[in-house]
Design a protein around this motif. Structure first.
Motif, PDB file in Angstrom:
ATOM      1  N   MET A  95       0.820  -1.207   0.000  1.00 20.70           N
ATOM      2  CA  MET A  95       0.000   0.000   0.000  1.00 20.70           C
ATOM      3  C   MET A  95       0.855   1.259   0.000  1.00 20.70           C
ATOM      4  SD  MET A  95      -2.965   0.999   2.741  1.00 20.70           S
ATOM      5  CE  MET A  95      -1.781   0.914   4.089  1.00 20.70           C
ATOM      6  N   THR A  96       2.034   1.183   0.609  1.00 17.58           N
ATOM      7  CA  THR A  96       2.878   2.375   0.736  1.00 17.58           C
ATOM      8  C   THR A  96       3.889   2.506  -0.394  1.00 17.58           C
ATOM      9  OG1 THR A  96       4.381   1.107   2.172  1.00 17.58           O
ATOM     10  CG2 THR A  96       2.657   2.408   3.245  1.00 17.58           C
ATOM     11  N   GLU A  97       3.762   1.675  -1.433  1.00 21.90           N
ATOM     12  CA  GLU A  97       4.670   1.784  -2.575  1.00 21.90           C
ATOM     13  C   GLU A  97       4.293   2.921  -3.512  1.00 21.90           C
ATOM     14  OE1 GLU A  97       4.711  -1.941  -4.542  1.00 21.90           O
ATOM     15  OE2 GLU A  97       6.231  -2.829  -3.228  1.00 21.90           O
ATOM     16  N   ALA A  98       3.090   3.447  -3.375  1.00 24.02           N
ATOM     17  CA  ALA A  98       2.624   4.486  -4.295  1.00 24.02           C
ATOM     18  C   ALA A  98       3.515   5.716  -4.216  1.00 24.02           C
ATOM     19  CB  ALA A  98       1.178   4.854  -3.971  1.00 24.02           C
ATOM     20  N   ALA A  99       3.686   6.360  -5.357  1.00 18.46           N
ATOM     21  CA  ALA A  99       4.542   7.548  -5.411  1.00 18.46           C
ATOM     22  C   ALA A  99       4.000   8.670  -4.536  1.00 18.46           C
ATOM     23  CB  ALA A  99       4.667   8.022  -6.858  1.00 18.46           C
ATOM     24  N   ALA A 100       2.667   8.747  -4.434  1.00 19.38           N
ATOM     25  CA  ALA A 100       2.066   9.798  -3.607  1.00 19.38           C
ATOM     26  C   ALA A 100       2.465   9.629  -2.146  1.00 19.38           C
ATOM     27  CB  ALA A 100       0.547   9.765  -3.748  1.00 19.38           C
ATOM     28  N   PHE A 101       2.466   8.380  -1.672  1.00 17.76           N
ATOM     29  CA  PHE A 101       2.867   8.166  -0.283  1.00 17.76           C
ATOM     30  C   PHE A 101       4.342   8.488  -0.080  1.00 17.76           C
ATOM     31  CE2 PHE A 101       5.137   5.380   2.612  1.00 17.76           C
ATOM     32  CZ  PHE A 101       4.597   5.799   3.824  1.00 17.76           C
ATOM     33  N   GLN A 102       5.173   8.092  -1.030  1.00 21.35           N
ATOM     34  CA  GLN A 102       6.598   8.362  -0.906  1.00 21.35           C
ATOM     35  C   GLN A 102       6.856   9.865  -0.784  1.00 21.35           C
ATOM     36  OE1 GLN A 102       8.813   6.026  -0.505  1.00 21.35           O
ATOM     37  NE2 GLN A 102       7.438   4.303  -0.898  1.00 21.35           N
ATOM     38  N   GLU A 103       6.100  10.631  -1.543  1.00 20.95           N
ATOM     39  CA  GLU A 103       6.253  12.082  -1.483  1.00 20.95           C
ATOM     40  C   GLU A 103       5.803  12.629  -0.134  1.00 20.95           C
ATOM     41  OE1 GLU A 103       7.236  15.895  -2.538  1.00 20.95           O
ATOM     42  OE2 GLU A 103       7.723  13.997  -3.521  1.00 20.95           O
ATOM     43  N   VAL A 104       4.672  12.109   0.369  1.00 24.78           N
ATOM     44  CA  VAL A 104       4.177  12.552   1.679  1.00 24.78           C
ATOM     45  C   VAL A 104       5.156  12.166   2.780  1.00 24.78           C
ATOM     46  CG1 VAL A 104       2.343  12.234   3.387  1.00 24.78           C
ATOM     47  CG2 VAL A 104       1.765  12.519   0.978  1.00 24.78           C
ATOM     48  N   ALA A 105       5.728  10.970   2.693  1.00 25.18           N
ATOM     49  CA  ALA A 105       6.676  10.523   3.711  1.00 25.18           C
ATOM     50  C   ALA A 105       7.922  11.391   3.739  1.00 25.18           C
ATOM     51  CB  ALA A 105       7.053   9.062   3.455  1.00 25.18           C
ATOM     52  N   ARG A 106       8.306  11.924   2.567  1.00 28.08           N
ATOM     53  CA  ARG A 106       9.490  12.789   2.524  1.00 28.08           C
ATOM     54  C   ARG A 106       9.195  14.187   3.054  1.00 28.08           C
ATOM     55  NH1 ARG A 106      10.415  10.167  -2.528  1.00 28.08           N
ATOM     56  NH2 ARG A 106       9.296  11.867  -3.583  1.00 28.08           N
ATOM     57  N   THR A 107       7.990  14.657   2.824  1.00 22.79           N
ATOM     58  CA  THR A 107       7.674  16.047   3.186  1.00 22.79           C
ATOM     59  C   THR A 107       7.021  16.183   4.558  1.00 22.79           C
ATOM     60  OG1 THR A 107       5.554  15.862   2.020  1.00 22.79           O
ATOM     61  CG2 THR A 107       7.442  16.710   0.777  1.00 22.79           C
ATOM     62  N   GLN A 108       6.400  15.117   5.047  1.00 24.41           N
ATOM     63  CA  GLN A 108       5.717  15.168   6.341  1.00 24.41           C
ATOM     64  C   GLN A 108       6.489  14.306   7.347  1.00 24.41           C
ATOM     65  OE1 GLN A 108       3.131  17.150   6.913  1.00 24.41           O
ATOM     66  NE2 GLN A 108       3.064  17.815   4.760  1.00 24.41           N
ATOM     67  N   ASP A 109       7.066  14.967   8.333  1.00 24.64           N
ATOM     68  CA  ASP A 109       7.930  14.254   9.280  1.00 24.64           C
ATOM     69  C   ASP A 109       7.180  13.173  10.053  1.00 24.64           C
ATOM     70  OD1 ASP A 109      10.013  15.833   8.492  1.00 24.64           O
ATOM     71  OD2 ASP A 109       9.769  17.301  10.107  1.00 24.64           O
ATOM     72  N   MET A 110       5.949  13.461  10.465  1.00 25.28           N
ATOM     73  CA  MET A 110       5.201  12.505  11.276  1.00 25.28           C
ATOM     74  C   MET A 110       4.909  11.229  10.502  1.00 25.28           C
ATOM     75  SD  MET A 110       4.095  12.046  14.283  1.00 25.28           S
ATOM     76  CE  MET A 110       2.956  11.042  15.228  1.00 25.28           C
ATOM     77  N   VAL A 111       4.546  11.370   9.234  1.00 27.34           N
ATOM     78  CA  VAL A 111       4.271  10.193   8.405  1.00 27.34           C
ATOM     79  C   VAL A 111       5.543   9.377   8.202  1.00 27.34           C
ATOM     80  CG1 VAL A 111       3.476   9.391   6.151  1.00 27.34           C
ATOM     81  CG2 VAL A 111       2.342  11.325   7.261  1.00 27.34           C
ATOM     82  N   GLY A 112       6.625  10.059   7.872  1.00 28.54           N
ATOM     83  CA  GLY A 112       7.884   9.349   7.670  1.00 28.54           C
ATOM     84  C   GLY A 112       8.394   8.688   8.933  1.00 28.54           C
ATOM     85  N   LEU A 113       8.233   9.378  10.079  1.00 26.13           N
ATOM     86  CA  LEU A 113       8.711   8.821  11.345  1.00 26.13           C
ATOM     87  C   LEU A 113       7.936   7.568  11.733  1.00 26.13           C
ATOM     88  CD1 LEU A 113      10.384   8.932  13.941  1.00 26.13           C
ATOM     89  CD2 LEU A 113       8.666  10.505  14.878  1.00 26.13           C
TER      90      LEU A 113
END
Length: 260
Positions: A95-113
């Motif tokens: 589910m987290t392979e999508a490019a949209a998630f990858q972008e959110v994980a890079r820009t949003q610290d809480m999601v990436g953490l």
């Protein structure tokens, strides 16, 4: 009613009938600490799970046998729970392979953490299962070779065959239901994904069942089971940590969506 009698009421009736007097005498002899209270509550929980221990006279060998079976069953239960977590983790990873998630994980610290915490928990759980399980696996192989029993060896071959079958089925499904093909309808794509999940579940269940069969049919030295107990506890904690981290990840994603 005193606190001692309240704690006594937590235990099964058969346990109270045998140990009530001694229990009250010991607790009345000194002030009750918080640690002792926690131990008493934990003991009551264990007494309800295993009411025969300590209340029914049985030979020492029988007590040891029951404790051995209980320890082995607990470890196998944790192993099966770990297999279920692997299946859930694969779905999460897909589910987290999508490019949209990858972008959110890079820009949003809480999601990436929170995603990183899930990965850390997965790694810790994997290492714990390997540390505790590999000695048991080798003990089962040694038992089969020494006793010249083909059953455990065949059982250990089942996960390998299941994995090979899964890879073969995956290759076949990619040919038959290629997601980029313009000729496939939505129903056919859904059918392909359903077959993939079915093969994955079947392979996992068969493999886990085969390993449980091998362990229960082999004479595993108790020292290996006791050695596996701390890693299994660590694996359980890691799986709980992963579950909490996943919930936090979902909460962080919802917040990002609401603020966007």
């Amino acid at each position: 009613m005193s606190i001692q009698k309240l704690l006594l009421c937590l235990y099964p009736r058969v346990w109270r009938a045998r140990y009530e007097d001694e229990f009250l005498v010991v607790l009345s002899s000194r002030p009750l600490s918080l640690r002792e209270g926690i131990d008493i509550i934990r003991g009551a929980f264990d007494a309800h799970l295993h009411p025969c221990f300590g209340t029914i006279e049985m030979p020492s060998p029988e007590k040891m046998r029951r404790m051995y079976v209980l320890l082995r069953s607990s470890l196998l239960t944790i192993f099966c729970a770990y297999v279920a977590f692997i299946l859930a983790g694969l779905s999460f990873q897909k589910m987290t392979e999508a490019a949209a998630f990858q972008e959110v994980a890079r820009t949003q610290d809480m999601v990436g953490l929170t995603f990183s915490l899930v990965v850390i928990g997965a790694v810790v759980a994997l290492l714990a299962v390997l540390v505790g399980g590999v000695p048991i696996l080798f003990a089962a192989i040694k038992f089969a070779l020494v006793r010249r029993r083909a059953g455990p060896l065949i059982g250990l071959a089942v996960p390998v065959l299941a994995f090979v079958s899964f890879l073969w089925s995956l290759s076949l499904l990619k040919v038959l239901f290629h997601p980029d093909s313009q000729l496939l309808s939505l129903g056919q794509i859904a059918l392909g994904r359903g077959l993939f999940l079915g093969v994955l579940l079947a392979s996992s269940i068969i493999s886990a069942g085969a390993i449980c069969f091998v362990v229960t049919r082999s004479e595993i030295p108790e020292k290996f089971l006791r050695f596996a107990l701390p890693p299994s506890i660590l694996a359980t904690i890691a799986m709980g940590f992963m579950a909490v981290a996943t919930l936090l990840w979902a909460w962080a994603c919802v917040l990002v969506h609401l603020n966007s």
